[in-house]
Write a protein that holds these residues in place. Structure first.
Motif, mmCIF file in Angstrom:
data_model
loop_
_atom_site.group_PDB
_atom_site.id
_atom_site.type_symbol
_atom_site.label_atom_id
_atom_site.label_comp_id
_atom_site.label_asym_id
_atom_site.label_seq_id
_atom_site.Cartn_x
_atom_site.Cartn_y
_atom_site.Cartn_z
ATOM 1 N N LEU A 13 0.820 -1.209 0.000
ATOM 2 C CA LEU A 13 0.000 0.000 0.000
ATOM 3 C C LEU A 13 0.856 1.261 0.000
ATOM 4 O O LEU A 13 0.556 2.232 -0.704
ATOM 5 N N MET A 14 1.929 1.259 0.761
ATOM 6 C CA MET A 14 2.807 2.428 0.824
ATOM 7 C C MET A 14 3.473 2.672 -0.523
ATOM 8 O O MET A 14 3.576 3.815 -0.977
ATOM 9 N N LYS A 15 3.919 1.593 -1.176
ATOM 10 C CA LYS A 15 4.518 1.738 -2.502
ATOM 11 C C LYS A 15 3.487 2.283 -3.496
ATOM 12 O O LYS A 15 3.811 3.119 -4.340
ATOM 13 N N GLY A 16 2.260 1.823 -3.375
ATOM 14 C CA GLY A 16 1.200 2.315 -4.260
ATOM 15 C C GLY A 16 0.915 3.787 -4.041
ATOM 16 O O GLY A 16 0.741 4.541 -5.004
ATOM 17 N N VAL A 17 0.881 4.213 -2.780
ATOM 18 C CA VAL A 17 0.636 5.620 -2.464
ATOM 19 C C VAL A 17 1.771 6.483 -3.006
ATOM 20 O O VAL A 17 1.535 7.542 -3.605
ATOM 21 N N LEU A 22 3.839 10.314 -7.083
ATOM 22 C CA LEU A 22 4.797 10.653 -8.139
ATOM 23 C C LEU A 22 4.091 10.890 -9.467
ATOM 24 O O LEU A 22 4.432 11.827 -10.198
ATOM 25 N N LEU A 23 3.112 10.045 -9.785
ATOM 26 C CA LEU A 23 2.336 10.268 -11.008
ATOM 27 C C LEU A 23 1.608 11.606 -10.971
ATOM 28 O O LEU A 23 1.551 12.319 -11.975
ATOM 29 N N GLY A 24 1.075 11.963 -9.820
ATOM 30 C CA GLY A 24 0.396 13.252 -9.674
ATOM 31 C C GLY A 24 1.328 14.431 -9.868
ATOM 32 O O GLY A 24 0.992 15.406 -10.549
ATOM 33 N N VAL A 25 2.517 14.341 -9.291
ATOM 34 C CA VAL A 25 3.497 15.432 -9.431
ATOM 35 C C VAL A 25 3.933 15.574 -10.881
ATOM 36 O O VAL A 25 3.960 16.677 -11.435
ATOM 37 N N PHE A 26 4.273 14.452 -11.518
ATOM 38 C CA PHE A 26 4.703 14.522 -12.915
ATOM 39 C C PHE A 26 3.561 14.946 -13.836
ATOM 40 O O PHE A 26 3.772 15.673 -14.804
ATOM 41 N N GLY A 27 2.345 14.533 -13.534
ATOM 42 C CA GLY A 27 1.193 14.957 -14.319
ATOM 43 C C GLY A 27 0.941 16.448 -14.198
ATOM 44 O O GLY A 27 0.684 17.135 -15.198
ATOM 45 N N ALA A 28 1.034 16.975 -12.978
ATOM 46 C CA ALA A 28 0.850 18.415 -12.781
ATOM 47 C C ALA A 28 1.948 19.207 -13.483
ATOM 48 O O ALA A 28 1.680 20.246 -14.100
ATOM 49 N N TYR A 29 3.183 18.702 -13.413
ATOM 50 C CA TYR A 29 4.279 19.400 -14.081
ATOM 51 C C TYR A 29 4.092 19.388 -15.593
ATOM 52 O O TYR A 29 4.294 20.406 -16.256
ATOM 53 N N SER A 30 3.691 18.242 -16.149
ATOM 54 C CA SER A 30 3.518 18.178 -17.603
ATOM 55 C C SER A 30 2.368 19.073 -18.051
ATOM 56 O O SER A 30 2.449 19.726 -19.089
ATOM 57 N N LEU A 31 1.280 19.132 -17.270
ATOM 58 C CA LEU A 31 0.177 20.032 -17.590
ATOM 59 C C LEU A 31 0.646 21.479 -17.557
ATOM 60 O O LEU A 31 0.362 22.271 -18.466
ATOM 61 N N PHE A 32 1.398 21.844 -16.515
ATOM 62 C CA PHE A 32 1.928 23.203 -16.415
ATOM 63 C C PHE A 32 2.838 23.516 -17.595
ATOM 64 O O PHE A 32 2.738 24.576 -18.206
ATOM 65 N N HIS A 33 3.709 22.581 -17.943
ATOM 66 C CA HIS A 33 4.653 22.788 -19.035
ATOM 67 C C HIS A 33 3.920 22.966 -20.365
ATOM 68 O O HIS A 33 4.251 23.864 -21.156
#
Length: 92
Positions: A13-17, A22-33
């Motif tokens: 569960l911790m690895k999944g969280v 990480l997916l959320g951070v990279f997704g937000a960065y790619s959207l911003f970019h």
């Protein structure tokens, strides 16, 4: 001592969280970019989700005004004058 029965589940569960974050951070960065560099993408977002573009513009504006204030008057570089026995900031 053998591991407790919930320990492997907790690790998974911790690895999944962590992976989701990480997916959320990279997704937000790619959207911003993409919004920062592509006017076509920005206009598409404006048509479909106007509140998202407004929020991004507000963040840009707040960041720029804060950076401009820090560049124009950084408090650490202001002169300090000695008055009597203590130090006095020139804006006081």
């Amino acid at each position: 001592m053998p591991p407790k029965p919930l320990e492997p589940l907790a690790k998974k569960l911790m690895k999944g969280v962590i992976a989701l974050e990480l997916l959320g951070v990279f997704g937000a960065y790619s959207l911003f970019h993409m919004m920062n560099n592509s006017q076509d993408f920005r206009s598409t977002v404006n048509r479909r989700f106007p509140s998202v573009l407004e929020a991004v513009c507000n963040v840009h504006q707040m960041t720029r005004s804060k950076n401009q204030f820090l560049v124009l008057s950084p408090p650490s570089l202001l002169p300090v004058q000695r008055v009597g026995g203590g130090l006095r900031h020139p804006r006081e």
